[in-house]
Design a protein around this motif. Structure first.
Motif, mmCIF file in Angstrom:
data_model
loop_
_atom_site.group_PDB
_atom_site.id
_atom_site.type_symbol
_atom_site.label_atom_id
_atom_site.label_comp_id
_atom_site.label_asym_id
_atom_site.label_seq_id
_atom_site.Cartn_x
_atom_site.Cartn_y
_atom_site.Cartn_z
ATOM 1 N N GLN A 68 5.914 -18.000 -57.382
ATOM 2 C CA GLN A 68 5.139 -17.071 -56.556
ATOM 3 C C GLN A 68 3.809 -16.693 -57.211
ATOM 4 N N ARG A 69 3.824 -16.447 -58.510
ATOM 5 C CA ARG A 69 2.630 -15.947 -59.184
ATOM 6 C C ARG A 69 1.680 -17.050 -59.624
ATOM 7 N N ARG A 70 2.205 -18.238 -59.951
ATOM 8 C CA ARG A 70 1.362 -19.264 -60.564
ATOM 9 C C ARG A 70 1.413 -20.635 -59.888
ATOM 10 N N LEU A 71 2.631 -21.137 -59.613
ATOM 11 C CA LEU A 71 2.748 -22.542 -59.247
ATOM 12 C C LEU A 71 2.218 -22.851 -57.860
ATOM 13 N N LYS A 72 2.394 -21.930 -56.913
ATOM 14 C CA LYS A 72 1.863 -22.190 -55.567
ATOM 15 C C LYS A 72 0.347 -22.370 -55.619
ATOM 16 N N ASP A 73 -0.329 -21.467 -56.307
ATOM 17 C CA ASP A 73 -1.785 -21.575 -56.408
ATOM 18 C C ASP A 73 -2.209 -22.821 -57.178
ATOM 19 N N LEU A 74 -1.435 -23.197 -58.176
ATOM 20 C CA LEU A 74 -1.762 -24.378 -58.978
ATOM 21 C C LEU A 74 -1.628 -25.658 -58.169
ATOM 22 N N LEU A 75 -0.587 -25.743 -57.323
ATOM 23 C CA LEU A 75 -0.202 -27.021 -56.739
ATOM 24 C C LEU A 75 -0.677 -27.254 -55.308
ATOM 25 N N ILE A 76 -0.670 -26.240 -54.464
ATOM 26 C CA ILE A 76 -0.982 -26.463 -53.049
ATOM 27 C C ILE A 76 -2.410 -26.988 -52.893
ATOM 28 N N GLY A 77 -2.530 -28.048 -52.103
ATOM 29 C CA GLY A 77 -3.809 -28.700 -51.876
ATOM 30 C C GLY A 77 -4.133 -29.812 -52.849
ATOM 31 N N ARG A 109 -3.513 -34.732 -64.816
ATOM 32 C CA ARG A 109 -4.432 -33.610 -64.610
ATOM 33 C C ARG A 109 -3.674 -32.304 -64.424
ATOM 34 N N LEU A 110 -2.638 -32.341 -63.592
ATOM 35 C CA LEU A 110 -1.875 -31.118 -63.320
ATOM 36 C C LEU A 110 -1.087 -30.671 -64.550
ATOM 37 N N TRP A 111 -0.644 -31.616 -65.373
ATOM 38 C CA TRP A 111 0.041 -31.246 -66.615
ATOM 39 C C TRP A 111 -0.902 -30.467 -67.522
ATOM 40 N N HIS A 112 -2.133 -30.910 -67.622
ATOM 41 C CA HIS A 112 -3.106 -30.207 -68.455
ATOM 42 C C HIS A 112 -3.485 -28.847 -67.855
ATOM 43 N N GLU A 113 -3.543 -28.764 -66.537
ATOM 44 C CA GLU A 113 -3.824 -27.476 -65.907
ATOM 45 C C GLU A 113 -2.684 -26.493 -66.183
ATOM 46 N N MET A 114 -1.454 -26.993 -66.186
ATOM 47 C CA MET A 114 -0.311 -26.148 -66.529
ATOM 48 C C MET A 114 -0.409 -25.698 -67.987
ATOM 49 N N TRP A 115 -0.840 -26.600 -68.857
ATOM 50 C CA TRP A 115 -1.014 -26.269 -70.274
ATOM 51 C C TRP A 115 -2.059 -25.167 -70.442
ATOM 52 N N GLU A 116 -3.134 -25.237 -69.663
ATOM 53 C CA GLU A 116 -4.162 -24.200 -69.717
ATOM 54 C C GLU A 116 -3.618 -22.854 -69.243
ATOM 55 N N LEU A 117 -2.822 -22.881 -68.181
ATOM 56 C CA LEU A 117 -2.196 -21.641 -67.698
ATOM 57 C C LEU A 117 -1.306 -21.012 -68.761
ATOM 58 N N ASP A 118 -0.640 -21.852 -69.541
ATOM 59 C CA ASP A 118 0.262 -21.343 -70.577
ATOM 60 C C ASP A 118 -0.478 -20.506 -71.614
ATOM 61 N N ARG A 119 -1.754 -20.795 -71.831
ATOM 62 C CA ARG A 119 -2.537 -20.024 -72.806
ATOM 63 C C ARG A 119 -2.537 -18.531 -72.458
ATOM 64 N N GLU A 151 -0.394 -17.227 -69.814
ATOM 65 C CA GLU A 151 0.904 -16.827 -69.278
ATOM 66 C C GLU A 151 1.992 -16.814 -70.337
ATOM 67 N N GLU A 152 1.882 -17.727 -71.356
ATOM 68 C CA GLU A 152 2.963 -17.924 -72.321
ATOM 69 C C GLU A 152 4.278 -18.174 -71.580
ATOM 70 N N PHE A 153 4.296 -19.261 -70.817
ATOM 71 C CA PHE A 153 5.470 -19.606 -70.032
ATOM 72 C C PHE A 153 6.723 -19.670 -70.897
ATOM 73 N N GLN A 154 7.826 -19.171 -70.364
ATOM 74 C CA GLN A 154 9.104 -19.398 -71.000
ATOM 75 C C GLN A 154 9.301 -20.905 -71.111
ATOM 76 N N ILE A 155 9.819 -21.395 -72.223
ATOM 77 C CA ILE A 155 9.769 -22.816 -72.577
ATOM 78 C C ILE A 155 10.342 -23.741 -71.502
ATOM 79 N N TYR A 156 11.292 -23.253 -70.709
ATOM 80 C CA TYR A 156 11.877 -24.086 -69.659
ATOM 81 C C TYR A 156 10.867 -24.464 -68.579
ATOM 82 N N TYR A 157 9.780 -23.721 -68.457
ATOM 83 C CA TYR A 157 8.918 -23.854 -67.286
ATOM 84 C C TYR A 157 7.647 -24.649 -67.512
ATOM 85 N N MET A 158 7.327 -24.970 -68.759
ATOM 86 C CA MET A 158 6.123 -25.756 -69.008
ATOM 87 C C MET A 158 6.150 -27.089 -68.257
#
Length: 358
Positions: free
Chosen positions: A62-71, A79-89, A91-98
């Motif tokens: 709800q907070r991150r992935l919809k905005d990251l992925l839709i469109g 590219r999307l893996w690196h964008e997720m990595w940038e978000l982690d900076r 968000e500090e994603f719980q390790i299961y979600y990277m």
């Protein structure tokens, strides 16, 4: 191809047999819930990924992935893996979600190609040997009884999760070797329960009992301590299971001589993309990259790479034992042969059962 919607569900699961880990760790309650990520494209192809935490899956989606992925184009996984990595900076994603969205994108890609994922990854084999990974029991006799049952089911390799007492665990490991004989492959997992001195003591006992590997005896904060451990022992040390940082951290373990085998796997190492980085990195050093359990997606990964030895299957209870994945009579697991990863959900039922969703 474009992503047009992203859904997530938190679903309760019933675990009929309770189990525990070493002293100091919580009961195995993580199996009581499941998070499901569902990525939908304009071509009708959907990607699915599964996590161990239901509410976190819904929250992150709800907070991150919809905005990251839709469109976005789901085939641009790098590219999307690196964008997720940038978000982690931030968000500090719980390790299961990277790696959770990455798994769903690989599912889409393999379905688009009309291939099982392991073939798309390169295809090293279509089946992998399993080992039975025990939970923690109260007595040596229980461990020996569980080992007998595992051997009856076709397993030729067993890994112990014991009590977290170096002296007692050493005696248990040696008793198990004597019980099963020399032809069964045995491993030991310390679940990060020891300091360096106790890790060395226990490692030497495992060497005497001819164990195949010695896994995560210490927390993985100190690469220096792992290097000192490896310098003291001849048994292969398997490390970097729960350490953060994906392949960047794995590289430090490898180049500093702080492990002999490295952990990889979609759940803790950044999905398929992160897991492949670690596996290929390890292969360049002539090192095994052992996959950390899981479900269909890690079976696909295990069959897609060439430098993995076994697949971990959780065994709990004392009879009948519950196993986390169906294993064939000869102790092997065959990767799902359908296009994609092989997940299959009744979405109407999931919509009804979910206690939280987005």
């Amino acid at each position: 191809m474009k992503i047009i919607d992203v859904k997530a569900y938190a679903v309760k699961q019933e675990v009929s047999i309770p189990f525990k880990w070493r002293k100091g760790l919580p009961q195995g309650s993580h199996l009581n819930e499941m998070g499901i990520l569902r990525v939908i494209t304009d071509e009708g192809i959907e990607g699915v990924a599964v996590a161990q935490r239901g509410l976190m899956t819904v929250d992150y989606t709800q907070r991150r992935l919809k905005d990251l992925l839709i469109g976005k184009d789901p085939l641009l996984k790098e590219r999307l893996w690196h964008e997720m990595w940038e978000l982690d900076r931030a968000e500090e994603f719980q390790i299961y979600y990277m790696g959770l969205p990455d798994v769903a994108l690989w599912d889409i890609t393999a379905k688009k190609a009309g291939m099982p994922l392991y073939q798309l990854l390169g295809g090293s084999r279509d089946r992998v040997q399993a080992y039975a990974s025990t939970v923690t029991y109260d007595t040596t006799d229980e461990y020996l009884r569980v080992a007998d049952y595992c051997l009856e089911k076709g397993y030729r390799a067993i890994k112990l999760h014991a009590w977290g007492d170096a002296r007692a665990d050493a005696k248990l490991c040696q008793a198990l070797r004597k019980h099963v004989g020399d032809d069964i492959c045995l491993m030991y997992d310390g679940s990060a329960g020891f300091d360096l001195q106790d890790s060395i003591y226990l490692g030497k006992a495992l060497e005497q009992a001819d164990y195949y590997w010695y896994e995560e005896p210490m927390r993985e904060f100190s690469i220096w301590n792992y290097k000192k451990l490896c310098d003291e022992l001849t048994i292969p040390v398997l490390a970097a299971e729960t350490s953060d940082g994906c392949h960047y951290n794995a590289a430090d373990f490898i180049v500093h001589g702080a492990c002999d085998r490295i952990r990889t796997g979609t759940v803790l190492k950044g999905g398929i993309t992160g897991s492949l980085r670690i596996a290929h990195l390890a292969d360049s050093f002539g090192m095994k990259a052992e996959i950390h359990g899981g479900d269909q997606v890690n079976v696909q990964l295990a069959c897609g790479i060439g430098n993995n030895t076994f697949f971990e299957v959780l065994a709990w209870g004392t009879g009948p034992i519950g196993f986390g994945y169906p294993v064939e009579e000869d102790g092997f697991i065959t990767a799902p042969q359908v296009p994609g990863i092989g997940y299959s959900f009744d979405w109407e039922e999931i919509e009804r059962k979910a206690y939280a969703k987005v």
